[in-house]
Enzyme design. Structure first.
Site, PDB file in Angstrom:
ATOM      1  N   HIS A  72      -3.034 -44.742  -9.515  1.00  0.00           N
ATOM      2  CA  HIS A  72      -1.655 -44.255  -8.480  1.00  0.00           C
ATOM      3  C   HIS A  72      -1.000 -43.520  -8.015  1.00  0.00           C
ATOM      4  O   HIS A  72       0.667 -43.304  -8.258  1.00  0.00           O
ATOM      5  CB  HIS A  72      -0.488 -45.267  -9.918  1.00  0.00           C
ATOM      6  CG  HIS A  72      -0.840 -46.932  -9.997  1.00  0.00           C
ATOM      7  ND1 HIS A  72      -0.078 -47.381  -8.989  1.00  0.00           N
ATOM      8  CD2 HIS A  72      -1.564 -47.068 -10.710  1.00  0.00           C
ATOM      9  CE1 HIS A  72      -0.399 -49.007  -9.652  1.00  0.00           C
ATOM     10  NE2 HIS A  72      -1.516 -48.840 -11.333  1.00  0.00           N
ATOM     11  N   LYS A  92      15.377 -44.393  -7.664  1.00  0.00           N
ATOM     12  CA  LYS A  92      14.346 -43.710  -8.352  1.00  0.00           C
ATOM     13  C   LYS A  92      13.898 -42.910  -9.477  1.00  0.00           C
ATOM     14  O   LYS A  92      14.782 -42.113  -9.315  1.00  0.00           O
ATOM     15  CB  LYS A  92      12.841 -43.671  -7.405  1.00  0.00           C
ATOM     16  CG  LYS A  92      13.647 -42.105  -6.208  1.00  0.00           C
ATOM     17  CD  LYS A  92      13.117 -41.872  -4.746  1.00  0.00           C
ATOM     18  CE  LYS A  92      12.926 -42.725  -3.771  1.00  0.00           C
ATOM     19  NZ  LYS A  92      11.800 -43.748  -3.966  1.00  0.00           N
ATOM     20  N   ARG A  93      12.780 -42.571 -10.140  1.00  0.00           N
ATOM     21  CA  ARG A  93      12.809 -42.295 -11.062  1.00  0.00           C
ATOM     22  C   ARG A  93      12.986 -40.354 -10.704  1.00  0.00           C
ATOM     23  O   ARG A  93      12.676 -40.054  -9.478  1.00  0.00           O
ATOM     24  CB  ARG A  93      11.614 -41.699 -11.898  1.00  0.00           C
ATOM     25  CG  ARG A  93      10.965 -42.347 -12.765  1.00  0.00           C
ATOM     26  CD  ARG A  93      12.283 -42.696 -13.646  1.00  0.00           C
ATOM     27  NE  ARG A  93      12.287 -41.287 -14.565  1.00  0.00           N
ATOM     28  CZ  ARG A  93      11.223 -41.213 -15.604  1.00  0.00           C
ATOM     29  NH1 ARG A  93      10.309 -42.740 -16.222  1.00  0.00           N
ATOM     30  NH2 ARG A  93      10.779 -39.941 -16.685  1.00  0.00           N
ATOM     31  N   LYS A 115       9.908 -36.657  -4.906  1.00  0.00           N
ATOM     32  CA  LYS A 115      10.691 -37.217  -4.325  1.00  0.00           C
ATOM     33  C   LYS A 115      11.848 -36.902  -3.057  1.00  0.00           C
ATOM     34  O   LYS A 115      12.487 -37.681  -2.281  1.00  0.00           O
ATOM     35  CB  LYS A 115      10.772 -39.174  -5.537  1.00  0.00           C
ATOM     36  CG  LYS A 115      10.060 -39.132  -5.682  1.00  0.00           C
ATOM     37  CD  LYS A 115      10.709 -40.354  -7.109  1.00  0.00           C
ATOM     38  CE  LYS A 115       9.492 -40.706  -7.746  1.00  0.00           C
ATOM     39  NZ  LYS A 115       8.698 -41.923  -7.020  1.00  0.00           N
ATOM     40  N   THR A 122       7.349 -48.618  -4.014  1.00  0.00           N
ATOM     41  CA  THR A 122       7.323 -50.586  -4.230  1.00  0.00           C
ATOM     42  C   THR A 122       9.737 -50.646  -4.104  1.00  0.00           C
ATOM     43  O   THR A 122       8.987 -51.545  -3.322  1.00  0.00           O
ATOM     44  CB  THR A 122       7.260 -50.931  -5.377  1.00  0.00           C
ATOM     45  OG1 THR A 122       8.004 -49.771  -6.383  1.00  0.00           O
ATOM     46  CG2 THR A 122       5.814 -51.102  -5.738  1.00  0.00           C
ATOM     47  N   LYS A 175      11.246 -53.610  -1.170  1.00  0.00           N
ATOM     48  CA  LYS A 175      12.300 -54.178  -2.061  1.00  0.00           C
ATOM     49  C   LYS A 175      13.774 -54.618  -1.052  1.00  0.00           C
ATOM     50  O   LYS A 175      14.552 -54.656  -0.610  1.00  0.00           O
ATOM     51  CB  LYS A 175      12.713 -54.462  -3.233  1.00  0.00           C
ATOM     52  CG  LYS A 175      12.342 -54.290  -4.324  1.00  0.00           C
ATOM     53  CD  LYS A 175      11.754 -53.474  -5.778  1.00  0.00           C
ATOM     54  CE  LYS A 175      10.603 -53.472  -6.299  1.00  0.00           C
ATOM     55  NZ  LYS A 175      11.107 -53.030  -7.522  1.00  0.00           N
TER      56      LYS A 175
HETATM   57  C1  26Q Z   1       0.587 -39.932 -18.644  1.00  0.00           C
HETATM   58  C2  26Q Z   1       0.152 -39.443 -19.495  1.00  0.00           C
HETATM   59  C3  26Q Z   1       1.619 -39.251 -21.060  1.00  0.00           C
HETATM   60  C4  26Q Z   1       2.236 -39.331 -20.749  1.00  0.00           C
HETATM   61  C5  26Q Z   1       2.622 -40.645 -19.515  1.00  0.00           C
HETATM   62  C6  26Q Z   1       2.221 -40.905 -18.291  1.00  0.00           C
HETATM   63  C7  26Q Z   1       2.434 -41.791 -17.038  1.00  0.00           C
HETATM   64  C8  26Q Z   1       3.512 -42.219 -17.239  1.00  0.00           C
HETATM   65  C9  26Q Z   1       3.785 -43.373 -16.349  1.00  0.00           C
HETATM   66  C10 26Q Z   1       1.891 -40.876 -15.713  1.00  0.00           C
HETATM   67  C11 26Q Z   1       2.434 -42.650 -14.951  1.00  0.00           C
HETATM   68  C12 26Q Z   1       3.444 -42.751 -15.554  1.00  0.00           C
HETATM   69  C13 26Q Z   1       3.671 -43.591 -13.725  1.00  0.00           C
HETATM   70  C14 26Q Z   1       3.590 -43.182 -12.739  1.00  0.00           C
HETATM   71  C15 26Q Z   1       4.076 -44.405 -11.723  1.00  0.00           C
HETATM   72  O1  26Q Z   1       4.827 -45.276 -11.527  1.00  0.00           O
HETATM   73  N1  26Q Z   1       3.437 -44.412 -10.026  1.00  0.00           N
HETATM   74  C16 26Q Z   1       3.836 -44.913  -9.179  1.00  0.00           C
HETATM   75  O2  26Q Z   1       3.300 -45.877  -9.091  1.00  0.00           O
HETATM   76  C17 26Q Z   1       3.694 -46.892  -8.059  1.00  0.00           C
HETATM   77  C18 26Q Z   1       3.032 -48.578  -8.225  1.00  0.00           C
HETATM   78  O3  26Q Z   1       1.812 -48.147  -6.904  1.00  0.00           O
HETATM   79  C19 26Q Z   1       3.544 -46.370  -6.646  1.00  0.00           C
HETATM   80  O4  26Q Z   1       4.070 -47.143  -5.574  1.00  0.00           O
HETATM   81  C20 26Q Z   1       4.225 -45.020  -6.792  1.00  0.00           C
HETATM   82  O5  26Q Z   1       3.731 -44.643  -5.697  1.00  0.00           O
HETATM   83  C21 26Q Z   1       3.945 -44.005  -8.076  1.00  0.00           C
HETATM   84  O6  26Q Z   1       4.445 -42.889  -7.954  1.00  0.00           O
END
Ligand code: 26Q
Length: 763
Positions: free
Chosen positions: A324, A504-505, A510, A611, A615
């Site tokens: 991702h 979004k986050r 972004k 995503t 929407k």
């Molecule tokens: C990893 C290690 C330690 C702590 C936290 C994490 C961690 C947690 C969440 C790393 C990444 C995430 C989330 C990533 C994420 O949401 N990525 C998004 O995924 C979507 C679905 O595929 C995409 O549409 C987005 O582009 C992408 O940013």
């Protein structure tokens, strides 16, 4: 579908629940009680449904994810059970409304953002397609923090979501997980996922510790060394400071070890031998967070007598990995020492896998263990699964040609694309009933089963009456959002203004900061007497990871701009900035249907897919975006007249990074840019905000600007000017809206899941 022959029968079922719970008739219940009763009723009905029948080749899917961002479940489950309209009508006869009741349902926020919400959409589609597949994750007691704004800054508060009426079904199943030095029981709870248009339900399996820590008296500070009690206490926020996150590794191993045991148990129950794992089980690994399932399964299979090579082959045949992210700093690597502490039994297996990988390639870049003895989780995934997929066409190409090129050269056959999708049940039927009704009135309800049928709307692009009523649907949703903002946040916005939304986050890539620069530009235009054609309301929603300073600084800037515009009588009638507090799935469900302009402005090559862009599109917003992630596919589907694109291409950006060719200062010195950035240090803004924070942000933008906001900002302003001008031709705009809705069918998660099944899972 659940059938109640008469509305009366439904009423009787509901009355039975309210009588048992509250000794009251439904009419006598408060909204909160009625909400609880309906939750209980739909939970009973969903839980009573059987699992989908196994397919003839006897395969079953397990979708492993550290996050499932489910959102509220009441309306969604009512829809899947075929009860959405009957319940809505019943409530109406009682003078009540589903929307009012829903305000009392807590939202389980067991995810950070896109990745977690994707997992939730996928479960919905797996169930709707009647595929035998379950989710596997963790039962965090606190989801992502609740965001408050204090003095124009983000504060974090705990978000306890577990309540007596939450959705967890105790299963009585438990597994023992062996950690270095101690064992811990993993207790299994389920959430039933009813499949729309089916009589079956899937399961989300959530593991918890047997004896969870009590809630802290205040704040979200848990004793992270108290693993036995705190393991499932909270969800880690997505930030770039991953050092010292030992508890995160405990969480991951707990999830995958219990999950692997569950898989082998069910395999045996289904009458299959462990050496047929690859034939009878499909495991999807959602990013690298569940990657330890690979060595864990190999360990369990060898313990059952399989030779190491056979165990590896079975696991490789069962498992598939989804990537991702292309941000190098976001790829997980853990010190081998951490794994030695958490799960020492995995260390010899990891070393063997590393040795095996080195026999497949001499290229040190594809090794699992690096020179510092860090374990590269993604590398292990690619070597020891049969499929690696990206989440949008551009993202997959970038993985193949740059980020993961050495792997693609080694295993071209493993790489494939699965462009993300979203469930149109939650993200159109439930959250936008007015638009759903408008669609069905024109093309029938076939689109609710097959979103590709939305294309049947295209001929209505020439029907003036349809276009006019489409504009009315949007106006209705904008008024609904305005009412919500008034009641939740006490902010009054003008429903006749243009709603320009970025939710979004918060992440530098972004580029919410670039949107903030546009606000500064528009502010200056208004001050100079050049007003927009009509008022603009810029809505933001974003949480910043608590340790991500730059992200928090950007929130501060946006909130200061909000105050600036609110308090300036020249500006307020023309430009409003509103940041919603605690942006979450529930907010998204109100914001997305009300949006005119969808801001998708990441630096090209950095957003894997996105995503919310899908929407927004499905709800008739027009995208203002860079050619990044799935925006590229949106642009192809709607054509250049129905999207506003701008900015440097991903090729240009990748080349700039490779050459170290970007110099923020060069762009800062352009006449159209300098005054925008310097406004951060203007007396007007310093009178509102915190000088040190604004100064830090100014410095970063001017000298670093790692995500090249200054490269694209002028082009962005020009594109937004075009979009706002386009909005003024109301008939032409309505056509753009209609085309976006009609072409959105491709982004249904049902399509995505059908592709995963056809090309990876083969259920
Ligand atoms: C990893 C290690 C330690 C702590 C936290 C994490 C961690 C947690 C969440 C790393 C990444 C995430 C989330 C990533 C994420 O949401 N990525 C998004 O995924 C979507 C679905 O595929 C995409 O549409 C987005 O582009 C992408 O940013």
């Amino acid at each position: 579908m659940e059938h109640f022959d008469t509305p009366n029968e439904l009423k009787q079922r509901l009355s039975a629940v309210t009588a048992a719970r509250f000794s009251k008739t439904p009419e006598a219940c408060t909204d909160a009680e009625l909400c609880q009763a309906l939750l209980a009723l739909t939970q009973q009905l969903a839980a009573a449904r059987p699992a989908p029948a196994e397919t003839k080749n006897g395969r079953k899917l397990y979708y492993f994810s550290a996050e499932f961002l489910m959102g509220k479940l009441l309306s969604n489950n009512l829809l899947a059970l075929g009860l959405f309209e009957p319940v809505r009508d019943l409530l109406k006869t009682m003078g009540r409304s589903l929307a009012d009741l829903e305000e009392y349902e807590p939202e389980p926020s067991l995810g950070n953002g896109g990745l977690g919400r994707l997992a939730a959409c996928f479960l919905d589609s797996i169930a709707a397609l009647g595929l035998p597949g379950d989710g596997v994750g963790l039962n965090y007691h606190y989801g992502l923090f609740r965001q408050k704004f204090c003095e124009n800054k983000q504060c974090e508060q705990p978000d306890p979501w577990l309540t007596p009426e939450s959705w967890l079904l105790p299963t009585g199943r438990r597994y023992t997980v062996a950690f270095g030095g101690f064992d811990l029981d993993a207790v299994l709870y389920d959430i039933a996922i009813p499949g729309a248009q089916q009589c079956t339900a899937g399961r989300l399996h959530l593991f918890d510790v047997a004896d969870p820590a009590p809630a802290p008296a205040q704040g979200i500070d848990f004793d992270k060394r108290d693993v036995a009690h705190c393991l499932t206490s909270f969800l880690y926020p997505d930030d770039s400071t991953r050092d010292g996150q030992l508890l995160r590794v405990y969480q991951q191993y707990f999830m995958v070890s219990a999950g692997a045991q569950l898989i082998l148990d069910e395999l045996a129950q289904r009458g299959f031998a462990p050496e047929t794992l690859g034939q009878h089980v499909a495991i999807q690994i959602n990013d690298t967070h569940p990657s330890m399932v690979i060595p864990e399964l190999i360990r369990l299979l060898t313990a059952r007598g399989l030779p190491f090579a056979d165990a590896v082959a079975q696991v490789e045949a069962a498992c598939a990995y989804t990537n991702h992210t292309i941000l190098a700093e976001a790829l997980e690597t853990w010190p081998l020492e951490f794994i030695g502490t958490v799960a020492p039994q995995l260390v010899p297996i990891l070393r063997q896998l590393d040795a095996l990988a080195r026999t497949r390639s001499g290229d040190a870049r594809v090794a699992i263990l690096d020179a510092d003895d860090r374990v590269h989780m993604a590398h292990m995934d690619i070597h020891f699964t049969h499929s690696t997929n990206g989440v949008a066409a551009l993202h997959t190409e970038i993985l193949k040609t740059s980020e993961l090129k050495p792997f693609y050269d080694l295993y071209p056959e493993k790489f494939n694309n699965k462009t993300n999708g979203v469930t149109f049940r939650r993200w159109l039927q439930v959250c936008d009933p007015a638009l759903a009704g408008w669609i069905t009135a024109r093309i029938g309800d076939g689109w609710t089963r097959d979103a590709a049928e939305l294309e049947k709307l295209l001929p209505f692009a020439d029907d003036d009456a349809s276009l006019q009523s489409l504009l009315e649907v949007k106006a209705h949703n904008k008024r609904r959002l305005a009412r919500l903002l008034q009641s939740r946040q006490g902010v009054k916005i003008d429903p006749d203004s243009v709603f320009d939304i970025q939710v979004k986050r918060l992440h530098e890539y972004k580029r919410q900061q670039m949107n903030a620069l546009w606000v500064i530009w528009q502010y200056h235009e208004i001050k100079a007497g050049r007003r927009p054609a009509r008022p603009v309301t810029v809505l933001f929603g974003a949480k910043a990871a608590p340790a991500y300073t730059m992200a928090k600084n950007i929130i501060h800037l946006i909130l200061c701009l909000q105050t600036l515009c609110e308090t300036d009588p020249d500006v307020r009638p023309w430009l409003r900035v509103v940041m919603v507090e605690n942006y979450n799935v529930t907010w998204a469900e109100a914001l997305i249907p009300a949006c005119d302009i969808s801001e998708q402005i990441s630096l090209a090559s950095k957003e894997a897919s996105g995503t919310s862009n899908m929407k927004f599109m499905a709800n008739g917003a027009v995208t203002l975006g860079t050619m990044d992630g799935a925006n590229v596919e949106i642009a192809q589907l709607v054509g250049p007249d129905n999207i506003y694109t701008f900015g440097a291409s991903s090729d240009t950006v990748i080349d700039l990074y490779a050459r170290g060719g970007y110099c923020a200062l060069d762009h800062y010195h352009r006449p159209g840019v300098e005054y925008l950035v310097d406004f951060l240090l203007s007396p007007a803004l310093l009178a509102i905000g915190d000088a040190a924070t604004l100064h830090a942000l100014w410095q970063d933008m001017k000298y670093k600007d790692w995500f090249m906001a200054l490269l694209d900002v002028e082009d962005y302003i020009a594109a937004k000017t075009r979009a706002l001008a386009g909005y003024e031709d109301r008939a032409a705009w309505a056509k753009k809206m209609l085309t976006n809705i009609a072409r959105a069918g491709y982004f249904s998660a049902d399509r995505t899941i059908a592709q995963y099944n056809a090309e990876i899972w083969h259920l």
